[in-house]
Motif scaffolding. Structure first.
Motif, PDB file in Angstrom:
ATOM      1  N   ARG A 147      17.028   2.372  -5.994  1.00  0.00           N
ATOM      2  CA  ARG A 147      18.062   2.745  -5.310  1.00  0.00           C
ATOM      3  C   ARG A 147      17.895   3.302  -3.794  1.00  0.00           C
ATOM      4  N   ASP A 148      16.610   3.076  -3.294  1.00  0.00           N
ATOM      5  CA  ASP A 148      16.105   3.140  -1.970  1.00  0.00           C
ATOM      6  C   ASP A 148      16.216   4.817  -1.700  1.00  0.00           C
ATOM      7  N   LEU A 149      15.885   5.619  -2.759  1.00  0.00           N
ATOM      8  CA  LEU A 149      15.730   6.799  -2.451  1.00  0.00           C
ATOM      9  C   LEU A 149      14.239   7.233  -2.490  1.00  0.00           C
ATOM     10  N   ILE A 150      13.485   6.678  -2.704  1.00  0.00           N
ATOM     11  CA  ILE A 150      11.839   6.957  -2.398  1.00  0.00           C
ATOM     12  C   ILE A 150      11.498   5.625  -1.704  1.00  0.00           C
ATOM     13  N   GLY A 151      10.128   5.709  -1.098  1.00  0.00           N
ATOM     14  CA  GLY A 151       9.638   4.528  -0.529  1.00  0.00           C
ATOM     15  C   GLY A 151       7.935   4.874  -0.669  1.00  0.00           C
ATOM     16  N   THR A 152       7.123   4.046  -0.322  1.00  0.00           N
ATOM     17  CA  THR A 152       5.641   4.163  -0.544  1.00  0.00           C
ATOM     18  C   THR A 152       5.436   4.928   0.744  1.00  0.00           C
ATOM     19  N   GLY A 153       4.610   5.763   0.612  1.00  0.00           N
ATOM     20  CA  GLY A 153       4.133   6.514   1.713  1.00  0.00           C
ATOM     21  C   GLY A 153       2.619   6.108   2.113  1.00  0.00           C
ATOM     22  N   PRO A 154       1.692   6.940   2.681  1.00  0.00           N
ATOM     23  CA  PRO A 154       0.532   6.741   3.184  1.00  0.00           C
ATOM     24  C   PRO A 154      -0.239   6.590   1.939  1.00  0.00           C
ATOM     25  N   ARG A 155      -1.262   5.970   1.829  1.00  0.00           N
ATOM     26  CA  ARG A 155      -2.398   6.069   0.741  1.00  0.00           C
ATOM     27  C   ARG A 155      -3.173   7.192   0.759  1.00  0.00           C
ATOM     28  N   SER A 156      -3.297   7.830  -0.482  1.00  0.00           N
ATOM     29  CA  SER A 156      -4.004   9.144  -0.398  1.00  0.00           C
ATOM     30  C   SER A 156      -5.409   8.738  -0.201  1.00  0.00           C
ATOM     31  N   PRO A 157      -6.048   9.685   0.515  1.00  0.00           N
ATOM     32  CA  PRO A 157      -7.472   9.672   1.056  1.00  0.00           C
ATOM     33  C   PRO A 157      -8.397   9.920  -0.237  1.00  0.00           C
ATOM     34  N   ARG A 158      -8.043  10.052  -1.232  1.00  0.00           N
ATOM     35  CA  ARG A 158      -8.880   9.930  -2.638  1.00  0.00           C
ATOM     36  C   ARG A 158      -9.630   8.866  -2.986  1.00  0.00           C
ATOM     37  N   ARG A 159     -10.127   8.812  -3.838  1.00  0.00           N
ATOM     38  CA  ARG A 159     -11.254   7.628  -4.449  1.00  0.00           C
ATOM     39  C   ARG A 159      -9.870   6.751  -5.133  1.00  0.00           C
ATOM     40  N   GLY A 160     -10.072   5.523  -4.728  1.00  0.00           N
ATOM     41  CA  GLY A 160      -9.152   4.662  -5.006  1.00  0.00           C
ATOM     42  C   GLY A 160      -7.969   4.360  -4.256  1.00  0.00           C
ATOM     43  N   ALA A 161      -7.818   5.167  -3.444  1.00  0.00           N
ATOM     44  CA  ALA A 161      -6.703   5.316  -2.404  1.00  0.00           C
ATOM     45  C   ALA A 161      -5.228   4.837  -2.902  1.00  0.00           C
ATOM     46  N   PRO A 162      -4.823   5.831  -3.910  1.00  0.00           N
ATOM     47  CA  PRO A 162      -3.800   5.544  -4.625  1.00  0.00           C
ATOM     48  C   PRO A 162      -2.431   5.579  -3.631  1.00  0.00           C
ATOM     49  N   TYR A 163      -1.447   4.976  -4.048  1.00  0.00           N
ATOM     50  CA  TYR A 163      -0.322   5.020  -3.050  1.00  0.00           C
ATOM     51  C   TYR A 163       0.367   6.371  -3.522  1.00  0.00           C
ATOM     52  N   THR A 164       1.140   6.743  -2.006  1.00  0.00           N
ATOM     53  CA  THR A 164       1.987   8.160  -2.564  1.00  0.00           C
ATOM     54  C   THR A 164       3.344   7.729  -2.366  1.00  0.00           C
ATOM     55  N   TYR A 165       4.288   8.737  -2.751  1.00  0.00           N
ATOM     56  CA  TYR A 165       5.678   8.375  -2.560  1.00  0.00           C
ATOM     57  C   TYR A 165       6.184   9.433  -1.773  1.00  0.00           C
ATOM     58  N   VAL A 166       7.361   8.921  -0.925  1.00  0.00           N
ATOM     59  CA  VAL A 166       8.062   9.683   0.088  1.00  0.00           C
ATOM     60  C   VAL A 166       9.492   9.645  -0.123  1.00  0.00           C
ATOM     61  N   THR A 167      10.537  10.428   0.269  1.00  0.00           N
ATOM     62  CA  THR A 167      11.749  10.022   0.484  1.00  0.00           C
ATOM     63  C   THR A 167      12.165   9.247   1.450  1.00  0.00           C
ATOM     64  N   THR A 168      13.234   8.618   1.603  1.00  0.00           N
ATOM     65  CA  THR A 168      13.821   7.654   2.486  1.00  0.00           C
ATOM     66  C   THR A 168      15.109   8.399   3.116  1.00  0.00           C
ATOM     67  N   GLU A 169      15.564   7.544   4.002  1.00  0.00           N
ATOM     68  CA  GLU A 169      16.693   7.985   4.959  1.00  0.00           C
ATOM     69  C   GLU A 169      17.822   7.992   3.887  1.00  0.00           C
ATOM     70  N   GLN A 170      17.838   6.757   3.026  1.00  0.00           N
ATOM     71  CA  GLN A 170      18.911   6.725   2.065  1.00  0.00           C
ATOM     72  C   GLN A 170      18.939   8.159   1.211  1.00  0.00           C
ATOM     73  N   PHE A 171      17.840   8.427   0.865  1.00  0.00           N
ATOM     74  CA  PHE A 171      17.737  10.046   0.108  1.00  0.00           C
ATOM     75  C   PHE A 171      18.748  11.156   0.778  1.00  0.00           C
ATOM     76  N   LEU A 172      18.268  11.108   2.100  1.00  0.00           N
ATOM     77  CA  LEU A 172      18.978  11.980   2.922  1.00  0.00           C
ATOM     78  C   LEU A 172      20.332  11.641   2.838  1.00  0.00           C
ATOM     79  N   VAL A 173      20.927  10.406   3.144  1.00  0.00           N
ATOM     80  CA  VAL A 173      22.467  10.149   3.066  1.00  0.00           C
ATOM     81  C   VAL A 173      22.908  10.471   1.733  1.00  0.00           C
TER      82      VAL A 173
END
Length: 199
Positions: A147-173
Motif C-alpha cells: 500500500r506504499d505506506l512504508i518503505g525500506t530505510g537505511p540498514r541498521s548498524p547492527r550485526r547482519g545489517a538488517p533492513y529498517t522500515y520507515v513511513t513514506t509520502e503516501q503514509f502522510l497523504v
C-alpha cells in the motif's frame, strides 16, 4: 514533481499584465499544476510557475478561498499541496465509482504496527518485536509495503545489517499529515490508552 526540463520561453513574471490579472494568472497556473499532479506538489515546484516576488502561500490561500463550497479542496500534506475531494463526498464517490482498491483496508493491529513504525523509524523487525513482544509477520510488513505506506530505510548498524522500515509520502497523504511532526503527541495517545509507554 520536479523535472530537469525547463521552458526557456516561459514568462514567470507576466510584467505586461496589470497586477490583478497577473495574480489571477498565477493562481490559475498553480491550479493547473495541482490538478495535473497525482502527488503533493512542494512549494519550490509551484514557485517555478509564478513571479519571483509572488508568495506561493498567499496564492494557494486565494485558490483555496475560490474553492470554498466546491466538492474538492486544496490540502497541505506531505510537504506540499494537492487537490482532493472533500470527505463529505466520499459516500457519493464510492457509490458511483469503483474505488475499492484505493481504500486502505487495514486491521486495527496493522494500524498499530504502522504507528509504531512512524514513531520509532527507522526500525527493524526486531525493534518491532521488542515493542509488541512478538514477531511481526512478513505478510503484515508486505501489506504495508504494497500500500506504499512504508518503505525500506537505511540498514541498521547492527550485526547482519538488517533492513529498517520507515513511513513514506503516501503514509502522510493517507493520514492527512503535512509531516511526521503532525503525528499526535505520544503522551496524549498514552493518556487516551491508545498506546502504552515502554517502562
Amino acid at each position: 514533481m520536479a523535472t530537469e526540463h525547463v521552458e526557456t520561453d516561459f514568462d514567470r513574471e507576466l510584467d505586461d499584465l496589470p497586477t490583478d490579472l497577473r495574480w489571477r494568472e498565477w493562481i490559475r497556473r498553480i491550479e493547473a499544476v495541482l490538478f495535473a499532479s497525482a502527488s503533493p506538489v512542494p512549494r519550490d515546484d509551484l514557485a517555478r510557475v509564478v513571479g519571483q516576488g509572488a508568495s506561493v502561500d498567499l496564492l494557494v490561500e486565494d485558490l483555496a478561498a475560490e474553492l470554498e463550497g466546491r466538492a474538492f479542496e486544496v490540502a497541505q500534506v506531505a510537504g506540499g499541496w494537492l487537490f482532493r475531494t472533500r470527505p463529505c463526498y466520499a459516500p457519493a464517490i464510492r457509490t458511483a465509482a469503483d474505488v475499492g482498491d484505493q481504500l486502505l483496508d487495514l486491521s486495527e493491529f496493522d494500524v498499530v504496527v504502522l504507528a509504531a513504525i512512524a514513531y520509532h523509524q527507522p526500525i527493524t523487525r526486531d525493534g518491532l518485536k521488542d515493542i509488541f513482544g512478538k514477531e511481526i509477520s512478513r505478510d503484515l510488513i508486505g501489506r504495508l509495503h504494497a500500500r506504499d505506506l512504508i518503505g525500506t530505510g537505511p540498514r541498521s548498524p547492527r550485526r547482519g545489517a538488517p533492513y529498517t522500515y520507515v513511513t513514506t509520502e503516501q503514509f502522510l497523504v493517507a493520514f492527512d499529515l503535512e509531516s511526521l511532526q503532525d503525528l499526535p503527541d505520544r503522551e496524549q495517545l498514552e493518556d487516551a490508552g491508545v498506546i502504552h509507554s515502554q517502562a
